[in-house]
Motif scaffolding. Structure first.
Motif, PDB file in Angstrom:
ATOM      1  N   GLY A  35       0.430  13.045  -1.421  1.00 13.54           N
ATOM      2  CA  GLY A  35       1.553  14.338  -2.183  1.00 13.54           C
ATOM      3  C   GLY A  35       0.202  14.746  -3.175  1.00 13.54           C
ATOM      4  O   GLY A  35       0.254  16.289  -3.230  1.00 13.54           O
ATOM      5  N   LYS A  36      -0.998  14.447  -3.219  1.00 17.41           N
ATOM      6  CA  LYS A  36      -2.050  14.575  -3.805  1.00 17.41           C
ATOM      7  C   LYS A  36      -2.802  15.983  -2.507  1.00 17.41           C
ATOM      8  O   LYS A  36      -3.314  16.823  -2.738  1.00 17.41           O
ATOM      9  CB  LYS A  36      -2.574  13.981  -4.320  1.00 17.41           C
ATOM     10  N   SER A  37      -2.706  15.794  -1.309  1.00 20.39           N
ATOM     11  CA  SER A  37      -3.378  16.149  -0.349  1.00 20.39           C
ATOM     12  C   SER A  37      -2.713  17.416  -0.177  1.00 20.39           C
ATOM     13  O   SER A  37      -2.929  18.836   0.261  1.00 20.39           O
ATOM     14  CB  SER A  37      -3.570  15.377   1.036  1.00 20.39           C
TER      15      SER A  37
ATOM     16  N   ARG B 101      -0.732  19.162  -2.591  1.00 21.28           N
ATOM     17  CA  ARG B 101      -0.910  20.011  -3.498  1.00 21.28           C
ATOM     18  C   ARG B 101      -2.585  20.703  -3.426  1.00 21.28           C
ATOM     19  O   ARG B 101      -2.199  21.853  -3.315  1.00 21.28           O
ATOM     20  CB  ARG B 101      -1.275  19.428  -4.327  1.00 21.28           C
TER      21      ARG B 101
ATOM     22  N   PRO C 195       3.297   3.221  -2.325  1.00 25.00           N
ATOM     23  CA  PRO C 195       3.453   3.802  -3.095  1.00 25.00           C
ATOM     24  C   PRO C 195       2.006   4.545  -3.075  1.00 25.00           C
ATOM     25  O   PRO C 195       1.120   6.014  -3.385  1.00 25.00           O
ATOM     26  CB  PRO C 195       3.129   2.391  -4.266  1.00 25.00           C
ATOM     27  N   GLU C 196       0.406   3.480  -3.610  1.00 26.53           N
ATOM     28  CA  GLU C 196      -0.309   4.188  -3.290  1.00 26.53           C
ATOM     29  C   GLU C 196      -0.996   5.456  -1.691  1.00 26.53           C
ATOM     30  O   GLU C 196      -1.688   6.396  -1.885  1.00 26.53           O
ATOM     31  CB  GLU C 196      -2.067   3.565  -2.869  1.00 26.53           C
TER      32      GLU C 196
ATOM     33  N   LYS D 189       1.162  -1.633   0.035  1.00 24.73           N
ATOM     34  CA  LYS D 189       0.049  -0.314   0.352  1.00 24.73           C
ATOM     35  C   LYS D 189       0.882   1.235  -0.357  1.00 24.73           C
ATOM     36  O   LYS D 189       0.339   2.351  -0.281  1.00 24.73           O
ATOM     37  CB  LYS D 189      -0.959   0.166   1.172  1.00 24.73           C
TER      38      LYS D 189
ATOM     39  N   THR E 184       1.745   7.242  -0.853  1.00 26.23           N
ATOM     40  CA  THR E 184       2.655   8.801  -0.651  1.00 26.23           C
ATOM     41  C   THR E 184       1.397   9.836  -1.516  1.00 26.23           C
ATOM     42  O   THR E 184       1.833  10.466  -2.057  1.00 26.23           O
ATOM     43  CB  THR E 184       3.658   7.693  -1.232  1.00 26.23           C
ATOM     44  N   ARG E 185       1.088   8.994  -3.090  1.00 26.03           N
ATOM     45  CA  ARG E 185       0.310   9.397  -3.581  1.00 26.03           C
ATOM     46  C   ARG E 185      -0.500  10.602  -3.618  1.00 26.03           C
ATOM     47  O   ARG E 185      -0.965  11.481  -3.238  1.00 26.03           O
ATOM     48  CB  ARG E 185      -0.197   8.510  -4.869  1.00 26.03           C
ATOM     49  N   SER E 186      -1.288   9.216  -2.291  1.00 25.36           N
ATOM     50  CA  SER E 186      -2.822  10.150  -1.848  1.00 25.36           C
ATOM     51  C   SER E 186      -1.798  11.798  -0.904  1.00 25.36           C
ATOM     52  O   SER E 186      -2.611  12.341  -1.124  1.00 25.36           O
ATOM     53  CB  SER E 186      -3.142   9.094  -0.678  1.00 25.36           C
TER      54      SER E 186
END
Length: 80
Positions: free
Chosen positions: A31-33, A35, A24-25, A22, A27-29
């Motif tokens: 990063g989106k938060s 931004r 990568p998911e 989980k 860290t992507r989440s």
């Protein structure tokens, strides 16, 4: 059989092994938060200062013939 410290180590290792799938998911989440939060903070800051001019980066273009804005054509006669 197992002491408390050994059991804790085993649980931590199992949690890490299961979390790797989980990661990568997550860290992507994150990063989106980040931004979204940054954009919202910038928008709130701009809303607080309505009279302040906004600076937009770009190039300045100099016109060779700025024109007079009187509505005349190229020959000096009114358009119509």
């Amino acid at each position: 059989m197992f002491g408390l410290s050994e059991l804790a180590i085993i649980l931590v290792v199992v949690a890490v092994v299961l979390a790797i799938k989980k990661l990568p998911e997550l860290t992507r989440s994150a990063g989106k938060s980040a931004r979204i939060l940054k954009a919202e903070a910038r928008a709130a800051k701009d809303a607080e200062e309505p009279g302040a001019p906004r600076v937009i980066q770009g190039e300045t273009v100099q016109r060779e013939d700025p024109g007079t804005g009187t509505g005349t054509g190229t020959q000096g006669t009114p358009r119509g």
